[in-house]
Design an enzyme around this catalytic site. Structure first.
Site, PDB file in Angstrom:
ATOM      1  N   ASN A 288       0.599 -27.283  43.183  1.00  0.00           N
ATOM      2  CA  ASN A 288       0.800 -27.616  41.781  1.00  0.00           C
ATOM      3  C   ASN A 288      -0.166 -28.737  41.413  1.00  0.00           C
ATOM      4  O   ASN A 288       0.076 -29.904  41.691  1.00  0.00           O
ATOM      5  CB  ASN A 288       2.248 -28.049  41.535  1.00  0.00           C
ATOM      6  CG  ASN A 288       2.559 -28.222  40.060  1.00  0.00           C
ATOM      7  OD1 ASN A 288       1.658 -28.291  39.226  1.00  0.00           O
ATOM      8  ND2 ASN A 288       3.838 -28.286  39.735  1.00  0.00           N
ATOM      9  N   ASP A 290      -1.338 -29.221  38.162  1.00  0.00           N
ATOM     10  CA  ASP A 290      -1.194 -29.635  36.765  1.00  0.00           C
ATOM     11  C   ASP A 290       0.256 -29.411  36.329  1.00  0.00           C
ATOM     12  O   ASP A 290       0.605 -28.326  35.866  1.00  0.00           O
ATOM     13  CB  ASP A 290      -2.149 -28.827  35.882  1.00  0.00           C
ATOM     14  CG  ASP A 290      -2.056 -29.217  34.415  1.00  0.00           C
ATOM     15  OD1 ASP A 290      -1.344 -30.199  34.095  1.00  0.00           O
ATOM     16  OD2 ASP A 290      -2.677 -28.532  33.576  1.00  0.00           O
ATOM     17  N   ASN A 293       1.622 -27.527  32.886  1.00  0.00           N
ATOM     18  CA  ASN A 293       1.770 -26.093  32.618  1.00  0.00           C
ATOM     19  C   ASN A 293       2.967 -25.485  33.336  1.00  0.00           C
ATOM     20  O   ASN A 293       3.127 -24.261  33.371  1.00  0.00           O
ATOM     21  CB  ASN A 293       0.482 -25.342  32.998  1.00  0.00           C
ATOM     22  CG  ASN A 293       0.151 -25.460  34.490  1.00  0.00           C
ATOM     23  OD1 ASN A 293       1.013 -25.779  35.301  1.00  0.00           O
ATOM     24  ND2 ASN A 293      -1.096 -25.214  34.831  1.00  0.00           N
ATOM     25  N   ASP A 294       3.805 -26.321  33.923  1.00  0.00           N
ATOM     26  CA  ASP A 294       4.936 -25.818  34.703  1.00  0.00           C
ATOM     27  C   ASP A 294       5.920 -25.054  33.819  1.00  0.00           C
ATOM     28  O   ASP A 294       6.219 -25.475  32.695  1.00  0.00           O
ATOM     29  CB  ASP A 294       5.686 -26.971  35.374  1.00  0.00           C
ATOM     30  CG  ASP A 294       4.903 -27.572  36.530  1.00  0.00           C
ATOM     31  OD1 ASP A 294       3.820 -27.052  36.842  1.00  0.00           O
ATOM     32  OD2 ASP A 294       5.377 -28.572  37.106  1.00  0.00           O
ATOM     33  N   ASP A 332      -0.790 -23.503  40.650  1.00  0.00           N
ATOM     34  CA  ASP A 332      -1.717 -23.126  39.583  1.00  0.00           C
ATOM     35  C   ASP A 332      -3.161 -23.208  40.060  1.00  0.00           C
ATOM     36  O   ASP A 332      -3.444 -23.548  41.215  1.00  0.00           O
ATOM     37  CB  ASP A 332      -1.502 -24.008  38.345  1.00  0.00           C
ATOM     38  CG  ASP A 332      -1.483 -25.496  38.671  1.00  0.00           C
ATOM     39  OD1 ASP A 332      -2.162 -25.910  39.639  1.00  0.00           O
ATOM     40  OD2 ASP A 332      -0.792 -26.253  37.964  1.00  0.00           O
ATOM     41  N   ASP A 517      -4.392  -2.788  44.665  1.00  0.00           N
ATOM     42  CA  ASP A 517      -2.998  -2.632  45.041  1.00  0.00           C
ATOM     43  C   ASP A 517      -2.606  -1.156  44.995  1.00  0.00           C
ATOM     44  O   ASP A 517      -2.988  -0.428  44.071  1.00  0.00           O
ATOM     45  CB  ASP A 517      -2.128  -3.441  44.074  1.00  0.00           C
ATOM     46  CG  ASP A 517      -0.674  -3.452  44.466  1.00  0.00           C
ATOM     47  OD1 ASP A 517      -0.372  -3.961  45.554  1.00  0.00           O
ATOM     48  OD2 ASP A 517       0.154  -2.962  43.675  1.00  0.00           O
ATOM     49  N   GLU A 546      -5.558  -1.724  49.566  1.00  0.00           N
ATOM     50  CA  GLU A 546      -4.342  -1.859  50.358  1.00  0.00           C
ATOM     51  C   GLU A 546      -3.984  -0.488  50.921  1.00  0.00           C
ATOM     52  O   GLU A 546      -3.215   0.271  50.334  1.00  0.00           O
ATOM     53  CB  GLU A 546      -3.191  -2.388  49.492  1.00  0.00           C
ATOM     54  CG  GLU A 546      -1.908  -2.591  50.293  1.00  0.00           C
ATOM     55  CD  GLU A 546      -0.669  -2.618  49.421  1.00  0.00           C
ATOM     56  OE1 GLU A 546       0.397  -2.961  49.946  1.00  0.00           O
ATOM     57  OE2 GLU A 546      -0.761  -2.274  48.226  1.00  0.00           O
ATOM     58  N   ASP A 615       3.100  -9.406  52.077  1.00  0.00           N
ATOM     59  CA  ASP A 615       3.941  -8.216  52.250  1.00  0.00           C
ATOM     60  C   ASP A 615       4.573  -8.141  53.635  1.00  0.00           C
ATOM     61  O   ASP A 615       5.210  -7.129  53.954  1.00  0.00           O
ATOM     62  CB  ASP A 615       3.110  -6.953  52.017  1.00  0.00           C
ATOM     63  CG  ASP A 615       2.989  -6.592  50.549  1.00  0.00           C
ATOM     64  OD1 ASP A 615       3.934  -6.876  49.793  1.00  0.00           O
ATOM     65  OD2 ASP A 615       1.959  -6.033  50.156  1.00  0.00           O
ATOM     66  N   ARG A 688       6.776 -16.634  51.295  1.00  0.00           N
ATOM     67  CA  ARG A 688       6.069 -17.176  50.135  1.00  0.00           C
ATOM     68  C   ARG A 688       6.566 -18.584  49.783  1.00  0.00           C
ATOM     69  O   ARG A 688       6.583 -18.983  48.628  1.00  0.00           O
ATOM     70  CB  ARG A 688       6.235 -16.235  48.935  1.00  0.00           C
ATOM     71  CG  ARG A 688       5.792 -14.807  49.236  1.00  0.00           C
ATOM     72  CD  ARG A 688       6.101 -13.827  48.114  1.00  0.00           C
ATOM     73  NE  ARG A 688       5.783 -12.461  48.501  1.00  0.00           N
ATOM     74  CZ  ARG A 688       5.913 -11.399  47.702  1.00  0.00           C
ATOM     75  NH1 ARG A 688       6.362 -11.563  46.466  1.00  0.00           N
ATOM     76  NH2 ARG A 688       5.609 -10.187  48.129  1.00  0.00           N
TER      77      ARG A 688
END
Length: 799
Positions: A288, A290, A293-294, A332, A517, A546, A615, A688
């Site tokens: 993060n 910035d 922009n959250d 971001d 994808d 993929e 994945d 993740r």
């Protein structure tokens, strides 16, 4: 993003042959056409064997069977497609039609072999053939239906012997339409031929009018032996064939082929992609940079993953159903830009971004708009307001938002640093807030986008979602690709937009390529046309897909440059990471040798050699949970007995050995963000978690800390590859496999530099030969009295 119960087969083609012996034929009557010099073999006609009542097969030319496959009328459906290993598990390649009797059927041509298949019902439900009892597990708790055609479908009868004057003719194959058998290498042609392993003494290529080229053994593919030779390509069409020697006799394959230099593609991949070391960025969880922009309810970056925030669960949701999937941490593009130094410290010079286009949630595979960067990754602007004057169908009206420009600034800095950037192209489906889908949902059949999506019914409104997920409406498709010409044009326009942002014909200000994808969801002709768009915009652009299975069909110069090399990952894990089901060093080498044979050299050196991704479960967690099929039974929420706790030191040692293999083997290695820090976790969403950063202070969970030794190793092996071109584009040669010691030794050589890589996956030290030690010096790792330590590797250079 993938859904492999429907995209991966247990056996796409089992390369085996049955007994089909014929004696060497007497000379045939002289014919006008050119033929090889030896008398011709007689090829026996195959019998199809037992088939289920849902399948009928008729032999046709070229070793193919014309199939008619049916689905019983008792299965209720509005639409059905046939998918299997024979069509890359495509949902669109073979749509079925309903007859007057209510049965669904389709005709297609399939080679002999063992094939797995399923029916796709209403675009999202995958079922086995109810009339075929021949089943095998698909690895996901369900079953694939099996189809066994001809001699190659009968592995139990395989036999052959050298020197007996007989040939197993079912094993003979040369298909000039496949790169496995015919490739262009400059002004020469690499030609291969297949026999049953151990069945003939030798093979000679004969080319019109009198060229003769003895072929050498190139390697094995299952029960088969491949033979190969390079021959001059010439300037005109010439015929060629193959002469087999077996004992005291010679005979020719009666099938004659044409070598047309003008029709043989020159397949080249970008040089930079062969030299690349990749880093995969999942932007929402990387950093993060910035906070302005959250999104609302952004979790603290260093918070404990297992502890809910104040608002989580207040509406009745539980951890797995489903608030953990809705979390946002504020990662971001500014965060990526802040950490380019860290990325480069790993020897990385190429970034692959998971989707960063406007979309809801964290993963962004549900695009709201391909034309714009997500404001949460950029400037935080009101996207609807910024784009209110745009027409989706008219690129001349498209604007550059503040977030778009922030990405272009990041892109420019990456280029200044020598870092290439590739974006994730998700062109099969979009999200519910995509403006075209919103218009269709509101306007029904009167919508100007009515033909864009796979609409099952306008009244009531029903549509197909990718893999059955309603939040991912799919574009309508047919056997040629995307069904709507407007959708295809939109994808082409988006492609050009990001590859040449200012539209001046100079792509230096654009991205360097695409990762596609679920590409098998769209028929191959589309990708052929799309490749033309990409390469005409930037001939040096990189295209990777993929594709989880063997990918020969994608790597013929007409579609992709490479694929995400999950086949490499599976082999590496099964050799270095498994315990009970561990494969030997020689088996690991054999499997990877098959891939080197199957793919053109240009693709092999550009393959994206990953071991984990967004994945899969993370690498060290895979190693703590050994003896599972790759990316199977690894989701804690599914009730599997997966150990998601922090791995032990032995698992980190194995991960470091795998990283060394990645950095020294043929192809371009890719590191999933955080692996270098020692991050662990089960499959989505645990894989993740927010990235570990030392400058953010102590994390709430005391186990969330950087493994400094692990990070140092990743930096060392990354720089090792960067410093030695032989490890990037040098030749490859296995010097030794020792299954007792669990040792694999191979050489990479280029322009007078020869590096020897010795990898010991065993529990005991492994000795290297005295000759090797006397002629080489260690440039990476350490030896203990001439031995490679357990679960470790060394790299040596010729003195």
């Amino acid at each position: 993003m993938t859904y492999r119960p429907t995209l991966r087969s247990i056996l796409s083609l089992l390369v085996v042959a049955s007994i089909c012996h014929v004696a060497i034929a007497r000379p045939a009557q002289e014919e006008r056409d050119w033929r090889p010099s030896a008398p011709a073999l007689t090829l026996e006609v195959e019998e199809v064997g037992a088939l289920p009542p849902s399948v009928r097969a008729t032999p046709i030319e070229g070793g193919l069977w014309r199939l008619r496959v049916s689905l019983a009328s008792r299965v209720r459906a509005e639409g059905v497609a046939l998918a299997g290993g024979f069509n890359g598990w495509s949902q669109t390649a073979h749509p079925m039609k309903r007859g007057a009797d209510g049965r669904w059927s389709v005709e297609l041509d399939v080679p002999s072999g063992v094939w797995s298949y399923k029916f796709v019902v209403d675009g999202g439900r995958w079922i086995a053939d109810p009339d075929n009892p021949d089943r095998e597990p698909d690895g996901f708790g369900a079953e694939n239906t099996m189809l066994r055609l001809g001699a190659l479908g009968r592995p139990d009868a395989l036999k052959g012997a050298r020197g007996d004057g007989e040939v197993v003719t079912a094993a003979l194959e040369h298909d000039p339409g496949r790169s496995l058998y015919l490739q262009r290498t400059g002004d020469r042609a690499l030609i291969r031929y297949r026999t049953l392993d151990g069945d003939v003494d030798g093979v000679t290529l004969e080319v019109e009018p009198d060229g003769r080229y003895p072929m050498t053994r190139a390697g094995s593919l299952g029960a088969f032996r491949l033979w190969q030779v390079e021959a001059p390509l010439g300037n005109s069409v010439r015929r060629y064939g193959f002469v087999l020697a077996d004992g005291d006799v010679r005979a020719s394959d009666p099938r004659v082929h044409a070598l047309d230099p003008s029709a043989l593609l020159v397949f080249s991949t970008p040089d930079w992609a062969k030299h690349a070391t990749w880093y995969q960025v999942f932007a929402e969880r990387f950093r993060n940079g910035d906070p302005s922009n959250d999104p609302p309810r952004t979790r603290a970056w260093t918070s404990d993953w297992d502890v809910p925030a104040d608002w989580e669960g207040a509406d009745g949701q539980t951890f797995w159903e489903y608030y953990v999937f809705q979390r946002m941490y504020g990662g971001d593009l500014a965060g990526v830009r802040e950490q380019l130094d860290h990325i480069q410290s790993l020897g990385v010079d190429a970034l692959y971004f998971n989707p960063i286009f406007a979309a809801d949630g964290s993963h962004k595979y549900n695009a709201t708009d391909y034309r714009h960067i997500d404001p949460g990754f950029g400037a935080g602007e009101d996207l609807a307001e910024a784009t209110k004057d745009e027409d989706l169908k008219d690129p001349d009206t498209w604007v550059w938002t503040p977030s778009d420009r922030l990405f272009l600034e990041l892109l420019a800095e990456c280029k200044e640093r020598g870092i290439r950037v590739v974006l994730d192209g998700v062109f099969n489906h979009v999200g519910l807030r995509h403006p075209a889908f919103v218009d269709v949902r509101e306007g029904g059949e009167d919508s100007r986008f009515a033909d864009w999506f796979e609409i099952l019914s306008f009244e009531p409104f029903r549509y197909a979602g990718w893999a059955g997920f309603g939040e991912l409406p799919v574009f309508a498709k047919n056997a040629d690709g995307l069904a709507s010409a407007e959708v295809e044009q939109h994808v082409f326009d988006v492609t050009r937009r990001w590859m040449d942002p200012n539209g001046d014909g100079d792509p230096s200000d654009g991205i360097d390529g695409w990762r596609l994808d679920v590409p098998m969801e769209i028929a191959m002709p589309f990708w052929e046309r799309w490749r033309v768009v990409v390469k005409s915009t930037n001939p040096d652009a990189y295209i990777t897909g993929e594709v989880w299975d063997r990918a020969e069909a994608w790597l013929d110069g007409k579609r992709f440059d490479a694929v995400m090399n999950y086949q490499f990952a599976e082999t590496a894990i099964e050799w270095i990471g498994h315990d009970r089901d561990k494969i030997t060093a020689s088996e690991a080498e054999r499997r990877l040798a098959e891939l080197r044979l199957a793919y053109p050299r240009e693709a092999t050196y550009a393959m994206m050699n990953l071991v984990d991704s967004h994945d899969t479960d993370r690498l060290v967690s895979m190693l703590k949970n050994p003896d599972r099929s790759y990316d199977r039974e690894n989701r804690v929420q599914d009730g599997s007995a997966y150990d998601g706790s922090k791995p032990d030191e032995v698992h980190y040692r194995r991960a470091r050995l795998i990283a060394l293999l990645q950095m020294t083997y043929v192809g371009a290695p890719m590191v999933y963000y955080g692996d270098e820090m020692g991050m662990w976790g089960a499959d989505d969403p645990v894989n993740r978690k927010p990235m570990l950063w030392s400058d953010l202070g102590k994390y709430a969970n005391e186990d969330d800390r950087i493994d400094e030794a692990h990070l140092a190793h990743y930096r060392a092996v990354g720089m090792l590859r960067r410093e030695h071109a032989a490890l990037r584009v040098g030749s490859f040669r296995t010097l030794r496999t020792d299954d007792d010691a669990d040792l694999w030794v191979f050489e990479r050589a280029l322009d007078g530099e020869a590096l020897v890589v010795a990898l010991n996956a065993g529990a005991a030290p492994a000795a290297l030969s005295k000759e090797l030690l006397e002629s080489h010096e260690v440039v990476f790792g350490a030896l203990d009295e001439g031995r490679v330590p357990p679960i470790a590797g060394v790299v040596l250079r010729a003195r």
